[in-house]
Design an enzyme around this catalytic site. Structure first.
Site, PDB file in Angstrom:
ATOM      1  CG  ASP A  47      -2.278  -0.369   1.072  1.00  0.00           C
ATOM      2  OD1 ASP A  47      -2.832  -0.044   0.015  1.00  0.00           O
ATOM      3  OD2 ASP A  47      -2.842  -1.012   1.984  1.00  0.00           O
ATOM      4  CD  GLU A  70      -7.436   2.773   1.762  1.00  0.00           C
ATOM      5  OE1 GLU A  70      -7.096   2.226   0.707  1.00  0.00           O
ATOM      6  OE2 GLU A  70      -8.215   2.272   2.589  1.00  0.00           O
ATOM      7  CG  ASP A 121      -8.005   1.806  -2.549  1.00  0.00           C
ATOM      8  OD1 ASP A 121      -6.970   1.486  -1.918  1.00  0.00           O
ATOM      9  OD2 ASP A 121      -9.138   1.386  -2.263  1.00  0.00           O
ATOM     10  CB  ILE A 123      -3.717  -2.517  -2.307  1.00  0.00           C
ATOM     11  CG1 ILE A 123      -2.236  -2.484  -2.653  1.00  0.00           C
ATOM     12  CG2 ILE A 123      -4.262  -3.933  -2.580  1.00  0.00           C
ATOM     13  CD1 ILE A 123      -1.440  -3.532  -1.909  1.00  0.00           C
ATOM     14  CG  ASP A 124     -10.545  -1.260  -4.126  1.00  0.00           C
ATOM     15  OD1 ASP A 124     -10.912  -1.297  -2.946  1.00  0.00           O
ATOM     16  OD2 ASP A 124     -11.322  -1.313  -5.090  1.00  0.00           O
ATOM     17  CB  THR A 126      -6.375  -5.074   1.731  1.00  0.00           C
ATOM     18  OG1 THR A 126      -7.572  -5.045   2.494  1.00  0.00           O
ATOM     19  CG2 THR A 126      -5.972  -3.664   1.398  1.00  0.00           C
ATOM     20  CG  HIS A 215     -16.444  -4.892   2.854  1.00  0.00           C
ATOM     21  ND1 HIS A 215     -15.305  -5.014   2.109  1.00  0.00           N
ATOM     22  CD2 HIS A 215     -16.042  -4.651   4.132  1.00  0.00           C
ATOM     23  CE1 HIS A 215     -14.242  -4.846   2.896  1.00  0.00           C
ATOM     24  NE2 HIS A 215     -14.670  -4.641   4.120  1.00  0.00           N
ATOM     25  CB  SER A 239     -10.704  -4.936  -5.711  1.00  0.00           C
ATOM     26  OG  SER A 239     -10.721  -5.530  -6.990  1.00  0.00           O
ATOM     27  CE  LYS A 242     -17.271  -5.782  -5.493  1.00  0.00           C
ATOM     28  NZ  LYS A 242     -16.046  -6.148  -4.774  1.00  0.00           N
ATOM     29  NE  ARG A 256     -18.765  -0.957  -1.460  1.00  0.00           N
ATOM     30  CZ  ARG A 256     -17.841  -1.897  -1.366  1.00  0.00           C
ATOM     31  NH1 ARG A 256     -17.640  -2.741  -2.351  1.00  0.00           N
ATOM     32  NH2 ARG A 256     -17.102  -2.006  -0.288  1.00  0.00           N
TER      33      ARG A 256
END
Ligand code: AMP
Ligand code: MG
Length: 328
Positions: A47, A70, A121, A123-124, A126, A215, A239, A242, A256
């Site tokens: 990251d 981030e 981001d 690393i989206d 993680t 999530h 992540s 999608k 979401r």
């Protein structure tokens, strides 16, 4: 076609590629079977290193720009072992980078949004990174609250939609008014256009959802599927990859919902900016769960929105009705 002569597009492609290839190296070296459960150090190192790389490139290309990343340097400055490791990886790309310089670069990414700004981001996904599955480097440019450019670098997606660990990886680029395009992660500019699916029958919809149950709200998602008559199991992955699958027409609706564990959770701008334009420019639609447009003028979060609904467009109204019907 995205304008590859545009300096911002060129920067975004280069930065996302460089960051993703570095992150991939870190994963190959540090994520081993011997990793102790709960050891988050590979993702932490990756990251920070990715944010440092993007910051350095942004600073040299557009010195006056704002980067809303981030990560911030404060926690890293207190962990010398992790900082050493981050510096070691950054030096594989930028020679002779000192630890102090690494901290400066990371801090360059801790701006608040302004009139125009980049968001990253590093690393989206993680959890996907640690599992060796899907993750993305997500970079976007926002001007006056409108996302203008979004880039997703997905090391374990092929052609923007096929989940293939160890494959060539995908770079997905969307530009306002110019469509969503994909090419290989590692190089080249031979882009293929992505378009959302034509599916308009509710019961044919293929849902995309987070791998992490925390999530979203899994039981409500099941109710929405029932309401729409959907029988296919949702495709689960981590992540903003999608959004690329949605843009490529290999999935039709992404939800979401609000997790019961975190009812006040607000989406972070770096989790949605790149993905939202990737969806829209491929012909899809994205709103919150109440059908409101995403509002990128509220700082580091989407404070005016509640959850996310992204679809191929044709299913959007039906999905909104189902959300309402089940009280999600
Ligand atoms: P995903 O890979 O789709 O599960 O999404 C990962 C992102 O979800 C992370 O970058 C987090 O910022 C974000 N996240 C963390 N907690 C929550 C939550 N309670 N609800 C929604 N998103 C969350
Ligand atoms: Mg994220």
């Amino acid at each position: 076609m995205v304008d590859i002569t545009n300096v911002q597009i060129r920067f975004a492609i280069k930065a996302a590629r460089q960051a993703a290839l570095l992150v991939k190296d870190i994963q190959e070296e540090m994520v081993t079977g011997a990793l102790e459960k709960g050891d988050k150090s590979p993702v932490t190192v990756a990251d920070f290193a990715a944010q440092a790389i993007v910051s350095q490139l942004l600073q040299t290309t557009f010195p006056d720009s704002l980067l809303v990343g981030e990560e911030d340097a404060e926690t890293l400055s207190k962990d010398q072992a992790v900082l050493d490791k981050v510096a070691e990886f950054v030096r594989t790309r930028i020679q002779k980078t000192t630890r102090r310089k690494v901290l400066e670069l990371i801090d360059f990414g801790s701006s608040e949004p302004g009139e125009s700004w980049w968001t990253l981001d590093p690393i989206d996904g993680t959890k996907g990174f640690l599992r060796g599955e899907q993750y993305a480097v997500a970079l976007a440019f926002v001007e006056k609250g409108q996302v203008q450019i979004g880039v997703l670098a997905c090391p374990n997606l092929t052609d923007g939609y096929q989940q293939e660990v160890g494959g060539p990886g995908s770079l997905i680029v969307a530009q306002q008014g110019e469509g969503t395009w994909t090419t290989n992660l590692s190089g080249g500019l031979d882009f293929t256009k992505l378009s959302v699916s034509d599916i308009s029958e509710n019961n044919q919809a293929r849902f995309l959802r987070s791998f992490e149950a925390g999530h979203t709200n899994v039981s409500q998602l099941d109710l929405i599927a029932q309401e729409m008559g959907v029988s296919a199991d949702p495709v689960r992955l981590d992540s903003q990859a999608k959004y690329s699958i949605l843009a490529a027409g290999a999935g039709d609706a992404l939800f979401r919902l609000i997790s019961e564990k975190m009812p006040d959770y607000k989406e972070k701008v770096w989790d949605q900016a790149a993905g939202s334009i990737v969806c829209e420019e491929a012909g899809g639609k994205i709103t919150d769960l109440d059908g409101k447009p995403l509002d990128f003028t509220q700082g580091r979060t989407l404070a005016n929105n509640r959850g996310i609904l992204a679809t191929n467009g044709k299913l959007h109204e039906a999905a909104l009705s189902a959300i309402k019907a089940v009280g999600a």
